[in-house]
Design a protein around this motif. Structure first.
Motif, PDB file in Angstrom:
ATOM      1  N   UNK A  18      81.629  21.314  69.758  1.00 54.19           N
ATOM      2  CA  UNK A  18      80.214  21.096  69.482  1.00 54.19           C
ATOM      3  C   UNK A  18      79.316  22.248  69.843  1.00 54.19           C
ATOM      4  N   UNK A  19      79.863  23.396  70.297  1.00 56.36           N
ATOM      5  CA  UNK A  19      79.023  24.563  70.579  1.00 56.36           C
ATOM      6  C   UNK A  19      78.254  24.957  69.316  1.00 56.36           C
TER       7      UNK A  19
ATOM      8  N   UNK B 116      92.595  24.373  70.899  1.00 60.73           N
ATOM      9  CA  UNK B 116      93.086  25.690  70.489  1.00 60.73           C
ATOM     10  C   UNK B 116      92.997  25.872  68.980  1.00 60.73           C
ATOM     11  N   UNK B 117      92.690  24.795  68.267  1.00 61.71           N
ATOM     12  CA  UNK B 117      92.540  24.861  66.807  1.00 61.71           C
ATOM     13  C   UNK B 117      91.125  24.424  66.461  1.00 61.71           C
ATOM     14  N   UNK B 118      90.240  25.411  66.353  1.00 53.87           N
ATOM     15  CA  UNK B 118      88.834  25.138  66.114  1.00 53.87           C
ATOM     16  C   UNK B 118      88.408  25.675  64.743  1.00 53.87           C
ATOM     17  N   UNK B 119      87.373  25.058  64.191  1.00 50.78           N
ATOM     18  CA  UNK B 119      86.808  25.527  62.928  1.00 50.78           C
ATOM     19  C   UNK B 119      85.295  25.655  63.081  1.00 50.78           C
ATOM     20  N   UNK B 120      84.720  26.557  62.275  1.00 50.00           N
ATOM     21  CA  UNK B 120      83.262  26.671  62.197  1.00 50.00           C
ATOM     22  C   UNK B 120      82.788  25.843  61.014  1.00 50.00           C
TER      23      UNK B 120
ATOM     24  N   UNK C 231      88.289  28.879  59.597  1.00 50.56           N
ATOM     25  CA  UNK C 231      89.240  28.805  60.708  1.00 50.56           C
ATOM     26  C   UNK C 231      88.880  29.856  61.752  1.00 50.56           C
ATOM     27  N   UNK C 232      88.692  29.425  62.993  1.00 49.40           N
ATOM     28  CA  UNK C 232      88.286  30.314  64.079  1.00 49.40           C
ATOM     29  C   UNK C 232      89.515  30.750  64.870  1.00 49.40           C
TER      30      UNK C 232
ATOM     31  N   UNK D 260      89.509  21.185  64.726  1.00 48.09           N
ATOM     32  CA  UNK D 260      89.981  20.998  63.355  1.00 48.09           C
ATOM     33  C   UNK D 260      90.363  19.537  63.113  1.00 48.09           C
ATOM     34  N   UNK D 261      91.007  18.919  64.086  1.00 50.25           N
ATOM     35  CA  UNK D 261      91.402  17.507  63.979  1.00 50.25           C
ATOM     36  C   UNK D 261      90.997  16.785  65.252  1.00 50.25           C
ATOM     37  N   UNK D 262      90.283  15.692  65.082  1.00 51.28           N
ATOM     38  CA  UNK D 262      89.885  14.857  66.212  1.00 51.28           C
ATOM     39  C   UNK D 262      90.376  13.432  65.961  1.00 51.28           C
ATOM     40  N   UNK D 263      91.178  12.926  66.884  1.00 42.68           N
ATOM     41  CA  UNK D 263      91.821  11.619  66.719  1.00 42.68           C
ATOM     42  C   UNK D 263      91.138  10.605  67.624  1.00 42.68           C
TER      43      UNK D 263
END
Length: 386
Positions: free
Chosen positions: A286-287, A215-219, A274-275, A58-61
């Motif tokens: 990146x899956x 732990x916070x992933x999005x599709x 939100x996954x 969800x957030x990549x810094x």
């Protein structure tokens, strides 16, 4: 000679008669095609679509340096778990010679100015003590000497920053690259010895590392314009990952792009969901993934197999053939029907049929006999040999 020809003709006639008799017997022994029937039944239908995309954090810094230099040491590796403030790498300062020389000259100028005003201050202080000059004139000299001291301090600090990376000399503030958030290091695109550029108003700077909370992933995927109008924020998604077989993750649609992009002649709209991650399933950023989206669902409705449908050649309206009379009579009549949603296998019957109707199954085929099958295989083998 004539007798020989006569016998040959008789033999040919006998063989032809026997062949005709065998053909007649076989033709009349073929069974009459019996059409099977199916009844409508009560079921549920879900109309779905599939959006292709990928699962990303969800957030990549991105961690960038505050000063230019050379990577002296990298302390962590990709995949390492970090907390905010953990040391990732250290930069060795390589000062710019022009800037260093300019800063050194500024320090020297400040020292000369301070020495000059100090001499003037000391000379006027003795006069002030004797009451020769006013206190206002002496206070002006005091202000000038304080300003000269401050200018020298600033010049020395700037010189140290350019030379070592910080005013104090420890260089811990700028040369030590630390994590700004907690998470997992996804990538370290630099190596020891690489030159890096600081982030400023004109340059994004060199990325030292990228960190994200896995732990916070999005599709993130795309849907066709013909289906985007049926989507609503908040509807559930089923996420299947290409790298992990047999695992489905629940998700909830949170974003639908207001603007579409044309790709290969079709307009696609970006969506995000939100996954809900599982503790026993490790998801890498990146899956590739597919999201199954339920566009429409109806429960407890009358349905039939879509293979039973036929369409009028003129009106293109659907109809079926329904058995009338006894089943052994094999009599059917056309019945126009109204259909609803379909899932590609079954289709909803809105009107025209009941659960008691027997519908003609058109895709009935006769089984291939063993002799015919062997003959076909022999013919195919002969073709291959040729």
């Amino acid at each position: 000679m004539n007798k020989y020809v006569k016998y040959v003709l008789i033999a040919v006639l006998v063989i032809a008669a026997l062949w005709a008799a065998v053909f007649f017997i076989k033709s009349n022994s073929k069974s009459v095609i019996t059409y099977e029937t199916q009844k409508p039944f009560i079921s549920s239908i879900e109309k779905k679509t599939v959006a292709t995309g990928k699962v990303i954090p969800e957030d990549e810094v991105e961690i960038k340096p505050q000063i230019s230099g050379i990577i002296e040491k990298i302390y962590l590796e990709e995949g390492a778990e970090v907390k905010a403030g953990d040391l990732i790498a250290k930069i060795k300062i390589v000062p710019n010679e022009q800037a260093l020389n300019s800063a050194r000259g500024r320090v020297r100028n400040a020292e000369i100015a301070l020495n000059n005003i100090t001499i003037e201050y000391n000379r006027n202080k003795s006069l002030f003590d004797k009451g020769v000059i006013s206190s206002q004139d002496f206070n002006n000299l005091q202000l000038q000497i304080d300003q000269a001291k401050q200018e020298l301090s600033n010049a020395q600090a700037d010189y140290q920053i350019i030379r070592k990376g910080s005013a104090g000399g420890s260089a811990s503030a700028n040369t030590n690259i630390r994590a700004t958030v907690a998470g997992t290091i996804l990538e370290i695109p630099v190596e020891e010895g690489d030159q890096v550029i600081q982030s400023n108003n004109f340059n994004d700077g060199t990325t030292i590392a990228s960190i994200a909370d896995l732990t916070k992933m999005i599709f993130e995927g795309k849907v066709d314009e013909g289906e985007v109008g049926k989507l609503k924020v908040g509807i559930p998604l089923k996420i299947s990952l290409g790298a992990i077989e047999g695992q489905e993750l629940d998700a909830k649609l949170k974003f639908i792009a207001p603007k579409g992009l044309e790709e290969t002649g079709a307009v696609q709209f970006r969506i995000e969901g939100d996954v809900e991650t599982k503790d026993d399933v490790f998801i890498r950023a990146g899956y590739s993934a597919n999201a199954s989206i339920v566009l429409e669902k109806k429960d407890d409705i009358l349905v039939i197999s879509e293979a039973l449908l036929q369409f009028d050649k003129k009106t293109n309206k659907p109809y079926v053939e329904v058995a009338v009379g006894a089943e052994s009579e094999q009599k059917f009549e056309r019945r126009d029907i109204e259909v609803g949603i379909s899932d590609g296998v079954n289709i909803e019957i809105v009107s025209g049929l009941t659960e008691e109707d027997n519908i003609k199954q058109w895709n009935k085929t006769e089984p291939i006999k063993k002799g015919e099958e062997e003959g076909e295989e022999g013919g195919e083998a002969a073709d291959e040999d040729e």
